[in-house]
Scaffold this motif. Sequence first.
Motif, mmCIF file in Angstrom:
data_model
loop_
_atom_site.group_PDB
_atom_site.id
_atom_site.type_symbol
_atom_site.label_atom_id
_atom_site.label_comp_id
_atom_site.label_asym_id
_atom_site.label_seq_id
_atom_site.Cartn_x
_atom_site.Cartn_y
_atom_site.Cartn_z
ATOM 1 N N SER A 7 25.242 73.927 30.330
ATOM 2 C CA SER A 7 23.933 73.780 29.702
ATOM 3 C C SER A 7 22.937 74.706 30.383
ATOM 4 O O SER A 7 22.840 74.729 31.619
ATOM 5 N N ALA A 8 22.177 75.447 29.591
ATOM 6 C CA ALA A 8 21.178 76.353 30.148
ATOM 7 C C ALA A 8 20.137 75.595 30.954
ATOM 8 O O ALA A 8 19.781 75.983 32.070
ATOM 9 N N GLU A 9 19.637 74.504 30.412
ATOM 10 C CA GLU A 9 18.603 73.736 31.107
ATOM 11 C C GLU A 9 19.143 73.136 32.398
ATOM 12 O O GLU A 9 18.491 73.188 33.446
ATOM 13 N N ARG A 10 20.341 72.570 32.337
ATOM 14 C CA ARG A 10 20.912 71.941 33.529
ATOM 15 C C ARG A 10 21.233 72.976 34.593
ATOM 16 O O ARG A 10 21.022 72.736 35.783
ATOM 17 N N PHE A 11 21.736 74.139 34.178
ATOM 18 C CA PHE A 11 22.047 75.160 35.173
ATOM 19 C C PHE A 11 20.777 75.669 35.844
ATOM 20 O O PHE A 11 20.734 75.830 37.076
ATOM 21 N N ARG B 266 14.133 88.553 36.356
ATOM 22 C CA ARG B 266 13.877 87.699 35.204
ATOM 23 C C ARG B 266 15.248 87.343 34.616
ATOM 24 O O ARG B 266 15.863 88.157 33.929
ATOM 25 N N HIS B 267 15.697 86.150 34.939
ATOM 26 C CA HIS B 267 16.982 85.659 34.447
ATOM 27 C C HIS B 267 16.706 84.682 33.312
ATOM 28 O O HIS B 267 15.999 83.681 33.507
ATOM 29 N N GLN B 268 17.258 84.951 32.134
ATOM 30 C CA GLN B 268 16.931 84.208 30.921
ATOM 31 C C GLN B 268 18.192 83.534 30.367
ATOM 32 O O GLN B 268 19.273 84.132 30.361
ATOM 33 N N PRO C 279 14.957 80.632 25.800
ATOM 34 C CA PRO C 279 13.793 79.803 26.119
ATOM 35 C C PRO C 279 13.673 79.401 27.583
ATOM 36 O O PRO C 279 12.611 78.947 28.004
ATOM 37 N N ILE C 280 14.729 79.542 28.367
ATOM 38 C CA ILE C 280 14.707 79.092 29.758
ATOM 39 C C ILE C 280 14.764 80.306 30.667
ATOM 40 O O ILE C 280 15.626 81.182 30.505
ATOM 41 N N GLN C 281 13.861 80.376 31.629
ATOM 42 C CA GLN C 281 13.762 81.546 32.491
ATOM 43 C C GLN C 281 13.622 81.160 33.959
ATOM 44 O O GLN C 281 13.034 80.133 34.296
ATOM 45 N N ILE C 282 14.186 82.017 34.803
ATOM 46 C CA ILE C 282 13.933 81.993 36.243
ATOM 47 C C ILE C 282 13.413 83.380 36.580
ATOM 48 O O ILE C 282 14.148 84.368 36.496
#
Length: 272
Positions: A135-139, A226-228, A207-210
């Motif tokens: 999962s993108a959010e969980r990771f 910028r990791h997306q 939608p999820i970024q670091i």
Amino acid sequence: MLISLALTGGGEETDMAETIEIQAIVGARRVTREQVRAWESRRANAVLNKMTARLGPRALAELLPDRPIETLSAAPLETRRKALTDLKTRLGHAGIYAMLKRELAFSERTARTAVAVSRGRTQHSVTRLSAPGRSAERFAAWFTNLVVVDDEPPMVDSCPDHYLQRGLPDGRHEVVETTGGSPMPSRFVIDYTRTEALTIPVDPRYPIQIAGQALLDDGLTIGGVRHQFRDNEGTLEALLTVQFPAALPARLIREHRWHLAVEFSNWLLASV
């Protein structure tokens, strides 16, 4: 799906089973998991050789009493990965700084020069990964938490070129690593609260970024990340990008794509 990998170019076989099948695009080229592991294998031996030369046999015997250093170069990748993490952890932050002090000083001078010569121009190192069942959010939450709670072993373990990675009390992320094709390691901190100097575009499909700027201790921005991430029918898709001053050699940028493939593949595998 369980896969058993035989390395190509690494001169070894391993019976280690990986629980997800990660796919990678390095730059514009699709590469196999075996190629990513082979790159990691070569870098593991390079770092083992460096640390052997710097520390000497007596220090290594103290730090790794149960693993003769001369046997490690032919050991499975997982064995070398663990040995390197143990070695760096037992050496400690002060030991890492001392071992690399001349290289870190030179790398800082080089970074300052590259920023000045580049005059605001940048170039980007880009790698894409896909990982079914993640999962993108969980990771992203798992990765962020590594920095928040200062869980150093998984941060160091993810790539042989990571000498020191830790979360600082002020929330920033300290990194001592050999970046891509650089001949020597460098040190910087990533401030995830600052993105104003990033030239890496935001992709609205992710939608999820670091994201954050890479800084020297006096606040000079020398790059950033910028990791997306996004989810696509049960598969995490990652668009991983690191920003560098434009004056740096193109080979460094190309090789750092492999660094990204290695570290994030290993983080994805660890983030169960």
